[in-house]
Design an enzyme around this catalytic site. Structure first.
Site, PDB file in Angstrom:
ATOM      1  N   CYS A 281     -27.202 -13.723  61.890  1.00 47.18           N
ATOM      2  CA  CYS A 281     -26.315 -13.025  60.971  1.00 47.18           C
ATOM      3  C   CYS A 281     -24.966 -13.736  60.887  1.00 47.18           C
ATOM      4  O   CYS A 281     -24.567 -14.451  61.796  1.00 47.18           O
ATOM      5  CB  CYS A 281     -26.069 -11.606  61.457  1.00 47.18           C
ATOM      6  SG  CYS A 281     -27.585 -10.715  61.744  1.00 47.18           S
TER       7      CYS A 281
ATOM      8  N   ASN B 102     -23.326  -8.573  64.391  1.00 43.38           N
ATOM      9  CA  ASN B 102     -24.201  -9.710  64.674  1.00 43.38           C
ATOM     10  C   ASN B 102     -24.582  -9.599  66.143  1.00 43.38           C
ATOM     11  O   ASN B 102     -23.730  -9.380  66.991  1.00 43.38           O
ATOM     12  CB  ASN B 102     -23.419 -11.009  64.393  1.00 43.38           C
ATOM     13  CG  ASN B 102     -24.171 -12.237  64.832  1.00 43.38           C
ATOM     14  OD1 ASN B 102     -25.366 -12.182  65.125  1.00 43.38           O
ATOM     15  ND2 ASN B 102     -23.475 -13.355  64.877  1.00 43.38           N
ATOM     16  N   GLY B 103     -25.875  -9.719  66.464  1.00 43.99           N
ATOM     17  CA  GLY B 103     -26.316  -9.618  67.854  1.00 43.99           C
ATOM     18  C   GLY B 103     -27.411  -8.574  67.965  1.00 43.99           C
ATOM     19  O   GLY B 103     -28.020  -8.192  66.960  1.00 43.99           O
TER      20      GLY B 103
ATOM     21  N   LYS C 105     -38.594 -30.356  55.610  1.00 44.82           N
ATOM     22  CA  LYS C 105     -38.452 -29.309  56.633  1.00 44.82           C
ATOM     23  C   LYS C 105     -39.591 -28.309  56.562  1.00 44.82           C
ATOM     24  O   LYS C 105     -40.048 -27.799  57.573  1.00 44.82           O
ATOM     25  CB  LYS C 105     -37.096 -28.607  56.463  1.00 44.82           C
ATOM     26  CG  LYS C 105     -36.760 -27.618  57.551  1.00 44.82           C
ATOM     27  CD  LYS C 105     -36.538 -28.304  58.889  1.00 44.82           C
ATOM     28  CE  LYS C 105     -36.466 -27.331  60.040  1.00 44.82           C
ATOM     29  NZ  LYS C 105     -36.760 -27.966  61.329  1.00 44.82           N
TER      30      LYS C 105
ATOM     31  N   GLU D 258     -40.220 -39.494  64.704  1.00 46.11           N
ATOM     32  CA  GLU D 258     -39.684 -38.893  63.477  1.00 46.11           C
ATOM     33  C   GLU D 258     -38.321 -39.455  63.089  1.00 46.11           C
ATOM     34  O   GLU D 258     -38.067 -39.684  61.914  1.00 46.11           O
ATOM     35  CB  GLU D 258     -39.485 -37.382  63.679  1.00 46.11           C
ATOM     36  CG  GLU D 258     -40.728 -36.567  63.516  1.00 46.11           C
ATOM     37  CD  GLU D 258     -40.409 -35.094  63.704  1.00 46.11           C
ATOM     38  OE1 GLU D 258     -40.533 -34.348  62.733  1.00 46.11           O
ATOM     39  OE2 GLU D 258     -40.024 -34.686  64.821  1.00 46.11           O
TER      40      GLU D 258
ATOM     41  N   HIS E 216     -57.918 -45.073  80.878  1.00 45.21           N
ATOM     42  CA  HIS E 216     -59.136 -45.033  80.068  1.00 45.21           C
ATOM     43  C   HIS E 216     -58.950 -45.771  78.740  1.00 45.21           C
ATOM     44  O   HIS E 216     -59.659 -45.510  77.773  1.00 45.21           O
ATOM     45  CB  HIS E 216     -59.561 -43.583  79.836  1.00 45.21           C
ATOM     46  CG  HIS E 216     -59.879 -42.882  81.120  1.00 45.21           C
ATOM     47  ND1 HIS E 216     -61.001 -43.171  81.862  1.00 45.21           N
ATOM     48  CD2 HIS E 216     -59.183 -41.959  81.830  1.00 45.21           C
ATOM     49  CE1 HIS E 216     -61.005 -42.429  82.967  1.00 45.21           C
ATOM     50  NE2 HIS E 216     -59.897 -41.686  82.958  1.00 45.21           N
TER      51      HIS E 216
ATOM     52  N   TRP F 291     -29.858 -11.594  59.191  1.00 51.65           N
ATOM     53  CA  TRP F 291     -31.095 -12.280  59.560  1.00 51.65           C
ATOM     54  C   TRP F 291     -31.870 -11.242  60.365  1.00 51.65           C
ATOM     55  O   TRP F 291     -31.501 -10.929  61.485  1.00 51.65           O
ATOM     56  CB  TRP F 291     -30.743 -13.516  60.394  1.00 51.65           C
ATOM     57  CG  TRP F 291     -31.888 -14.252  60.992  1.00 51.65           C
ATOM     58  CD1 TRP F 291     -32.541 -13.964  62.160  1.00 51.65           C
ATOM     59  CD2 TRP F 291     -32.504 -15.442  60.495  1.00 51.65           C
ATOM     60  NE1 TRP F 291     -33.519 -14.886  62.400  1.00 51.65           N
ATOM     61  CE2 TRP F 291     -33.528 -15.804  61.401  1.00 51.65           C
ATOM     62  CE3 TRP F 291     -32.292 -16.234  59.364  1.00 51.65           C
ATOM     63  CZ2 TRP F 291     -34.329 -16.918  61.205  1.00 51.65           C
ATOM     64  CZ3 TRP F 291     -33.088 -17.350  59.197  1.00 51.65           C
ATOM     65  CH2 TRP F 291     -34.098 -17.678  60.104  1.00 51.65           C
TER      66      TRP F 291
ATOM     67  N   LYS G 290     -40.738 -36.427  68.465  1.00 51.36           N
ATOM     68  CA  LYS G 290     -39.305 -36.419  68.142  1.00 51.36           C
ATOM     69  C   LYS G 290     -38.811 -37.841  67.937  1.00 51.36           C
ATOM     70  O   LYS G 290     -38.106 -38.147  66.986  1.00 51.36           O
ATOM     71  CB  LYS G 290     -38.490 -35.819  69.294  1.00 51.36           C
ATOM     72  CG  LYS G 290     -38.186 -34.388  69.417  1.00 51.36           C
ATOM     73  CD  LYS G 290     -37.882 -33.534  68.263  1.00 51.36           C
ATOM     74  CE  LYS G 290     -38.950 -33.422  67.262  1.00 51.36           C
ATOM     75  NZ  LYS G 290     -39.636 -32.220  67.042  1.00 51.36           N
TER      76      LYS G 290
ATOM     77  N   ARG H 127     -26.445 -20.410  58.343  1.00 50.41           N
ATOM     78  CA  ARG H 127     -26.972 -19.715  59.519  1.00 50.41           C
ATOM     79  C   ARG H 127     -28.302 -19.023  59.213  1.00 50.41           C
ATOM     80  O   ARG H 127     -28.997 -18.596  60.135  1.00 50.41           O
ATOM     81  CB  ARG H 127     -25.963 -18.649  59.996  1.00 50.41           C
ATOM     82  CG  ARG H 127     -24.653 -19.237  60.472  1.00 50.41           C
ATOM     83  CD  ARG H 127     -23.594 -18.166  60.610  1.00 50.41           C
ATOM     84  NE  ARG H 127     -23.860 -17.265  61.712  1.00 50.41           N
ATOM     85  CZ  ARG H 127     -23.493 -17.484  62.961  1.00 50.41           C
ATOM     86  NH1 ARG H 127     -22.838 -18.560  63.276  1.00 50.41           N
ATOM     87  NH2 ARG H 127     -23.774 -16.616  63.903  1.00 50.41           N
TER      88      ARG H 127
ATOM     89  N   GLU I 188     -44.631 -33.921  72.315  1.00 57.77           N
ATOM     90  CA  GLU I 188     -43.473 -33.491  71.540  1.00 57.77           C
ATOM     91  C   GLU I 188     -42.337 -34.518  71.648  1.00 57.77           C
ATOM     92  O   GLU I 188     -41.669 -34.827  70.652  1.00 57.77           O
ATOM     93  CB  GLU I 188     -43.025 -32.095  72.017  1.00 57.77           C
ATOM     94  CG  GLU I 188     -41.761 -31.546  71.408  1.00 57.77           C
ATOM     95  CD  GLU I 188     -41.798 -31.420  69.880  1.00 57.77           C
ATOM     96  OE1 GLU I 188     -42.866 -31.585  69.266  1.00 57.77           O
ATOM     97  OE2 GLU I 188     -40.717 -31.192  69.311  1.00 57.77           O
TER      98      GLU I 188
HETATM   99  C1  F6R Z   1     -41.396 -31.845  63.769  1.00 60.23           C
HETATM  100  C2  F6R Z   1     -41.558 -30.765  62.830  1.00 60.23           C
HETATM  101  C3  F6R Z   1     -42.900 -30.556  62.221  1.00 60.23           C
HETATM  102  C4  F6R Z   1     -43.207 -29.056  62.117  1.00 60.23           C
HETATM  103  C5  F6R Z   1     -44.520 -28.837  61.340  1.00 60.23           C
HETATM  104  C6  F6R Z   1     -44.901 -27.384  61.301  1.00 60.23           C
HETATM  105  O1  F6R Z   1     -40.090 -31.954  64.220  1.00 60.23           O
HETATM  106  O2  F6R Z   1     -40.642 -30.068  62.527  1.00 60.23           O
HETATM  107  O3  F6R Z   1     -43.886 -31.212  62.941  1.00 60.23           O
HETATM  108  O4  F6R Z   1     -43.297 -28.531  63.398  1.00 60.23           O
HETATM  109  O5  F6R Z   1     -44.379 -29.317  60.033  1.00 60.23           O
HETATM  110  O6  F6R Z   1     -43.906 -26.623  60.705  1.00 60.23           O
HETATM  111  P1  F6R Z   1     -43.798 -25.081  60.942  1.00 60.23           P
HETATM  112  O7  F6R Z   1     -43.477 -24.861  62.367  1.00 60.23           O
HETATM  113  O8  F6R Z   1     -42.687 -24.648  60.024  1.00 60.23           O
HETATM  114  O9  F6R Z   1     -45.110 -24.487  60.566  1.00 60.23           O
END
Ligand code: F6R
Length: 602
Positions: free
Chosen positions: A2, A99-100, A597, A485, A501, A75, A482, A27, A478
């Site tokens: 929020c 907010n909270g 995103k 990417e 292997h 939110w 990261k 936010r 992961e």
């Molecule tokens: C990596 C990343 C993507 C998402 C994937 C799934 O940093 O952000 O691999 O994790 O596209 O997205 P969501 O979680 O929104 O379903």
């Protein structure tokens, strides 16, 4: 999360509130509202969806002369994102924005209902305004009523409250959620962060937890548990873009740093003294469930993989994890005793959504773990648990992963308790560890400086292996994701025991290995895997609490007896390392090439 704004003064209030809320859009929110008292007249407007809807509703309204005003972007955490649940919340003659999360709202609400007060929303916030009005009947000043009100609240809050009882006053309080007070002549501003008041206020006081007070055009008074306090005013920053990132260089960096705080929001009201409680789950939610299938993509898939170790170990149920894009075309066998879990930050990922629809069609019970309320995946699921990470702006997911993993850990414990596969003693130990997570997620200046220094050694070479065992294998995946990417360098995650292997054929001095070597889990095993790589002259960067003499670079973590605490600490390190490498390579950290995103197409 929020956002809050407030303004007291002679200027046109609607514009200040709406522009302020616009600055807080980053936010994330699903509804918004404003309330204004001027010339003893109370007005409020609320709208769901974007701020443009609120602007449309208020287009014929302008304010004139001295007045007080508050605004909010919501939110959703308790209750759906509806107009009724949007802030400001309304009593008989007062308004509040918050907010909270008020953790004890149910208790307070029950007491107020007994007094004959009617609640109209599903939110925790509404309790504040009714409590204030309840106390104001017995106190000599509205401020006393406000003090009594906040004295009864447990949880996190930033609050602004206005009332016809004091039509020239804004009451404010902060505990755990951000809020600041801005000053310019007789004008007083409030906001969740700098940006709404940059260019308006000249000086700012960042409220500390436990601070509260009131503002009128005569005086602004500040208090805490020890009594009255003086404001520590400082000049406001002038760069809005920088202020939106809270002074960090990138949103991703800000999001890495905020994990330590955000994770408490994920736990709030759920991790209790002796148990874990999701109010989203009905008492009998796990009845008849003897298997779990989790579907997700990318980073969310990695949190699912980590969770599969926890579910099988603690709950003793079969747990299979599938990449959603694979699941949808494999003609999967689905049985009715399976709980179908989808994990998604955005709640809009096309493959995950399709997998969920398939499972529903097959008659499975579905649960989603998601960061965005009212998203397609949340709406489509029988039940949803929100991760409460707040909007994630960096394309490379960080805090979404941390909060998903936390929710899954909590879920495994809840289910383990329900199925009696964990003892009360184990549960108590897990809760104790869980409460230490914010500390494990903290970034110290020393750590960040070290990763910045190290990063210059990892810009070339022919690739990276991230290796780990057990839950540290998904973390290795992961970490590698990261890095690739945002650096565009080749990186793979591998289970450490799998190297011999095949992948070890790549080993030479230009191969970088990031070794996750927790002390609380299979240390000796992974150590020997790393030794095998070192014998082939691989460049080793070891992350461990235990010094490792074969490491070319060593990042020391804290000793901890709980693997999840080691997990979270190492997660932060891999995120920051990726960020620093990417910065050195001159890449756009927040908007890496070719990535979006939210992946709403197949
Ligand atoms: C990596 C990343 C993507 C998402 C994937 C799934 O940093 O952000 O691999 O994790 O596209 O997205 P969501 O979680 O929104 O379903």
């Amino acid at each position: 999360m929020c956002g809050i704004v407030g303004y007291l003064g002679e200027k046109e209030k609607k514009a200040i509130l709406l522009e302020g809320l616009q600055e807080l859009e980053y936010r994330g929110y699903d509804s918004a509202g404003i309330a204004i008292i001027e010339h003893h007249q109370l007005k409020h407007y609320k709208a769901i969806g974007k701020l443009s809807n609120l602007k449309e509703k208020t287009k014929h309204f302008t304010s004139t002369g001295f007045g007080i005003s508050i605004g909010h972007t919501r939110w959703a955490t308790h209750g759906k994102p509806t107009e009724l649940n949007a802030h400001p919340h309304i009593g008989a003659y007062s308004y509040v924005v918050h907010n909270g999360i008020i953790e004890n709202y149910q208790l307070l609400k029950a007491q107020l209902i007994q007094e004959g007060i009617t609640f109209v929303t599903q939110t925790d916030t509404e309790v504040i305004v009714h409590l204030f009005e309840h106390h104001s009947k017995q106190t000599s000043t509205p401020f006393e009523a406000f003090e009594k009100t906040i004295g009864q609240l447990e949880g996190a809050y930033a609050i602004l409250l206005i009332s016809e009882l004091a039509p020239d006053t804004i009451f404010f309080a902060k505990n755990g959620s951000p809020m600041l007070v801005g000053f310019e002549g007789d004008d007083v501003y409030f906001a969740s962060s700098d940006t709404p008041i940059i260019g308006r206020a000249k000086e700012v006081h960042y409220l500390a937890d436990g601070e509260y007070g009131y503002a009128t055009n005569q005086a602004v008074a500040l208090f805490d548990a020890t009594g009255t306090k003086a404001f520590t005013k400082q000049p406001l920053p002038t760069d809005k873009a920088l202020a939106q990132k809270d002074g960090y260089r990138f949103f991703m960096e800000k999001e890495i740093y905020e994990q330590s705080h955000i994770i408490s929001e994920t736990m709030m009201g759920r991790v209790l003294e002796e148990t874990i409680h999701f109010e989203e789950l009905e008492e009998n939610f796990f009845d008849g469930i003897s298997a779990i299938k989790i579907c997700a993509c990318g980073t969310s898939y990695h949190s699912a993989l980590a969770a599969s170790y926890l579910f099988e170990r603690m709950v003793k149920v079969r747990c299979s994890v599938e990449i959603a894009s694979e699941f949808r075309y494999k003609e999967p066998l689905l049985t009715h005793d399976t709980l179908f879990v989808t994990i998604s930050q955005s709640g809009e990922t096309a493959d995950t959504l399709k997998a969920l629809k398939m499972a529903k069609q097959a008659g499975l019970k579905s649960l989603s773990i998601c960061n965005v309320d009212n998203s397609s995946i949340v709406r489509e699921s029988d039940c949803a648990i929100l991760t409460r990470a707040g909007i994630e702006k960096g394309v490379a997911s960080t805090k979404a992963f941390a909060t998903q993993t936390m929710v899954l850990w909590m879920l495994a414990l809840t289910m383990g308790e329900h199925k009696q596969t964990i003892t009360p003693t184990t549960l108590a130990q897990e809760i104790t560890a869980m409460r230490q997570t914010p500390k494990s997620l903290q970034v110290t200046d020393r750590l960040h400086a070290k990763l910045n220094r190290l990063s210059k050694r990892y810009l070339h070479g022919h690739g990276f292996f991230f290796i780990g065992r057990d839950i540290f294998y998904p973390l290795a995946l992961e970490g590698a994701l990261k890095l690739k990417e945002i650096s565009y360098l080749h990186a793979e995650g591998y289970p450490a025991g799998e190297m011999k292997h095949g992948p070890i054929a790549l080993a030479d001095s230009r191969l970088f290995t990031i070794a996750l070597m927790p002390k609380s889990m299979h240390y000796e095993k992974i150590k020997s895997n790393v030794e095998e790589l070192s014998a082939r002259d691989t460049t080793i960067c070891a992350i461990s609490p235990e010094p490792f003499e074969l490491a070319d670079d060593f990042i020391q973590t804290h000793f901890s007896t709980h693997p999840m605490l080691e997990f979270f600490e190492m997660m932060v390190i891999t995120q920051l390392l990726a960020l620093e490498i990417s910065v050195r390579l001159g890449n756009d950290v927040d908007m890496p090439r070719n990535l979006a995103k939210s992946v709403t197409v197949e």
